[in-house]
Design an enzyme around this catalytic site. Structure first.
Site: not given
Ligand code: IPE
Ligand code: IPE
Ligand code: MG
Length: 235
Positions: A15, A32, A126
């Protein structure tokens, strides 16, 4: 405290890509892209440590609700990852698996996923399990429907339903439960990830955004894990 805990399976909620980019005045897509590079690096580090399973949360069922622009960028990144990075994993004899609601993904992506799974099914060093269009509540409901159908068909009795049977109906049926869950970016929630499977996992949270996550930070979290006493309700 003294003996090292067994560490067979690490699950990660990757995240913070968007915030990493915003902090730098860059579009979320740049975060990303950098995040996908970190996936490669961390996978390599996990393999070198001799850990058998790595499960990565790449895209949740709820992430479909993001802007069309962001979803389409993430899908193009995924296509690229499936074509190049995962092929590299294949060369390194990594078994690749996917969990999630795959019917929601484009057909060409589903096809690439099936091919990779088939081509790497016999590797056992793995296993990298990628949670894509994954939602744990949806997974639990799907399992419940399968079990209800089996009861209705007379294949099993209600009395046969136990933890093992239920686990065997999940996408993760042949994967052991995670020993350690890591979430990056400072958020402390599960966001619909492996709710059943994490029942007795140790949890580690780090403020580091996923694009800044390093093998050294991973090792620090593993060291923390090794100091935990896993009691499973006993004394
Ligand atoms: C969880 O992260 C999903 C992934 C890392 C793929 P999100 O960014 O979507 O989760 P919330 O919205 O903060 O709970
Ligand atoms: C995690 O990073 C990747 C996905 C959920 C696809 P985020 O896109 O949730 O990044 P933040 O949490 O908004 O910083
Ligand atoms: Mg996120």
């Amino acid at each position: 405290m003294t003996e090292k805990n067994e560490l067979k399976h690490i699950a990660i909620i990757m995240d913070g890509n968007g915030r990493w980019a915003s902090k730098r005045g860059l579009p979320r897509s740049v975060g990303h892209k950098k995040g996908a590079e970190v996936v490669k690096e961390i996978t390599k580090a996990v393999a070198e440590k001799g850990i058998k399973y790595l499960t990565l949360y790449a895209f949740s069922t709820e992430n479909w609700q993001r802007s069309a622009e962001e979803v389409s960028f993430l899908m193009s990144l995924l296509r690229q990852y499936l074509k190049t990075d995962l092929q590299e994993l294949k060369e390194n004899q990594v078994r690749v698996r996917f969990i999630g609601e795959r019917y929601m993904l484009d057909n060409d992506i589903q096809q690439m996923m099936r091919n990779l799974e088939n081509e790497t099914a016999h590797f056992d060093k793995l296993t990298v399990c990628i949670a894509l269009s994954y939602g744990s509540r949806q997974e639990i409901i799907a399992a419940t429907k399968k079990i209800a159908q089996s009861v209705k068909n007379g294949d099993i009795l209600i009395e046969d339903i136990d933890i093992n049977l239920f686990s065997a109906m999940l996408y993760t049926k042949d994967i052991p439960e995670p020993d350690l869950l890591i979430r990056t970016s400072g958020e402390k929630r599960l966001s619909n990830y492996l709710l059943w499977q994490l029942a007795y996992s140790e949890l580690e949270f780090t403020d580091v955004y996923w694009p800044d996550f390093t093998p050294e930070e991973l090792q620090r979290l593993i060291d923390n894990y090794n100091t935990r006493e896993r009691r499973y309700g006993k004394v």
